[in-house]
Design an enzyme around this catalytic site. Structure first.
Site, short mmCIF file in Angstrom:
data_model
loop_
_atom_site.label_atom_id
_atom_site.label_comp_id
_atom_site.label_asym_id
_atom_site.label_seq_id
_atom_site.Cartn_x
_atom_site.Cartn_y
_atom_site.Cartn_z
N HIS A 132 -6.28 8.46 -14.49
CA HIS A 132 -6.26 8.23 -13.04
C HIS A 132 -6.90 6.87 -12.76
O HIS A 132 -7.96 6.56 -13.31
CB HIS A 132 -7.03 9.31 -12.29
N HIS A 134 -7.03 3.56 -9.43
CA HIS A 134 -6.71 3.16 -8.06
C HIS A 134 -6.16 1.74 -8.13
O HIS A 134 -6.46 0.89 -7.29
CB HIS A 134 -7.96 3.20 -7.19
N ASP A 157 13.14 2.45 -18.82
CA ASP A 157 12.59 2.67 -20.18
C ASP A 157 11.43 3.65 -20.16
O ASP A 157 11.42 4.66 -20.84
CB ASP A 157 12.06 1.34 -20.73
N HIS A 197 -3.78 8.00 -2.09
CA HIS A 197 -4.88 8.11 -3.07
C HIS A 197 -4.66 7.10 -4.20
O HIS A 197 -5.34 6.09 -4.26
CB HIS A 197 -4.96 9.55 -3.59
N TYR A 251 12.87 2.46 -29.52
CA TYR A 251 11.99 1.30 -29.36
C TYR A 251 10.76 1.38 -30.28
O TYR A 251 10.25 2.49 -30.56
CB TYR A 251 11.51 1.22 -27.91
O1 LIG Z 1 -11.71 8.11 -6.24
C1 LIG Z 1 -12.55 8.77 -6.82
C2 LIG Z 1 -13.63 9.52 -6.15
O2 LIG Z 1 -13.36 9.60 -4.78
C3 LIG Z 1 -12.51 8.82 -8.32
O3 LIG Z 1 -11.18 8.93 -8.74
C4 LIG Z 1 -13.08 7.54 -8.94
O4 LIG Z 1 -14.18 7.08 -8.19
C5 LIG Z 1 -13.50 7.79 -10.36
O5 LIG Z 1 -14.50 8.77 -10.32
P1 LIG Z 1 -15.31 9.16 -11.66
O6 LIG Z 1 -16.22 7.98 -12.01
O7 LIG Z 1 -14.31 9.42 -12.76
O8 LIG Z 1 -16.08 10.40 -11.25
#
Ligand SMILES: O=C(CO)[C@@H](O)[C@@H](O)COP(=O)(O)O
Length: 257
Positions: A132, A134, A157, A197, A251
């Site tokens: 995950h 951002h 791909d 998000h 690939y």
């Molecule tokens: O967006 C958020 C928290 O709101 C989290 O995905 C990001 O800050 C990462 O958090 P962590 O350091 O993995 O707890």
């Protein structure tokens, strides 16, 4: 309920856990190296499959432990700077997202996204790694709740089509994980843009999930610029299918032994 401790697991399980901790700690360095995170806003996890003996040993040792201990996963401690991460402070969790105690990550809480990662592992057995971030361009598409259209061969791909958008969900329970799984089950994509998000990616292992996060940001940026000067044309579905099949099966260096 007594907590599980790493010592409750078999020697072979502890070896697998130690290897996963090394790998996940190292992969977190790829997030700042690829400009996918600001501060600590991103996380990587890896599943650790347990053989039946290891599972039974753990269950016997902590008879009060409820929930799913058919496997474990390793994830970073919440809010810890990437340059302070190492194998010893990686947090080991059950597939319910419950921390497994050990002698090195004492006092450290797992990532705030642990519930989402755990939900994916429980409901997508083929997934071995979850990431995950951002990252800016992918998150700007998420901010609009807009899927990234498959207008690049690189998207065909790696993602087999558009990068879809998942539902808006608040952090802290299974709702983000449920949104990830429901969206990715309806797509070949290894990436989903959770509405307002940011991106979550999956892979057969954690390295593949990190690669998907890097390429998700790459195509988000490229398509962003392309659309600034015109409307890029989608690739035809049969051509997407052909590109995806080649890339996923031909690939790179296959094991030709
Ligand atoms: O967006 C958020 C928290 O709101 C989290 O995905 C990001 O800050 C990462 O958090 P962590 O350091 O993995 O707890």
């Amino acid at each position: 309920m007594s907590a599980l401790h790493l010592n409750d697991f078999s020697a072979s399980a502890r070896e697998a856990i130690a290897s996963a901790r090394e790998a996940v700690a190292a992969l977190h360095a790829e997030l700042p190296r690829n400009d996918l995170v600001a501060w600590t806003a991103g996380n990587v996890s890896a599943r650790v499959d347990l053989d039946e003996g290891a599972e039974q040993a753990a269950a016997h040792a902590s008879e009060n432990v409820s929930g799913d201990i058919s496997g474990l996963f390793v994830i970073k401690p919440s809010g810890v700077s990437y340059d302070e991460l190492n194998a010893a402070n990686m947090v080991v969790c059950t597939l319910d997202g419950v921390k497994v105690d050990d002698d090195t990550s004492i006092g450290l809480s797992p990532s705030s996204d642990t519930a989402a990662h755990a939900y994916v592992y429980r409901h997508m057995r083929h997934v071995g790694g979850v990431v995950h971030t951002h990252s800016s361009y992918a998150t700007s598409w998420a901010a609009r709740g807009e899927a990234i259209p498959c207008v690049l061969t690189m998207m065909a791909d790696e993602f087999g089509g558009d990068i879809p958008v998942g539902p808006f969900a608040l952090i802290g329970d299974d709702s983000i994980g449920r949104g990830i799984v429901e969206t990715l089950r309806a797509s070949r994509s290894k990436a989903v843009l959770m509405d307002r998000h940011g991106p979550f990616t999956i892979g057969a292992d954690a390295k593949e999930a990190v690669k998907a996060a890097v390429l998700c940001e790459e195509v988000a940026r490229t398509v962003h610029f392309a659309r600034a000067y015109g409307e890029p044309q989608r690739i035809a579905q049969h051509q997407i299918d052909a590109l995806y099949a080649r890339y996923q099966n031909v690939y790179g260096q296959k094991d030709n032994t």
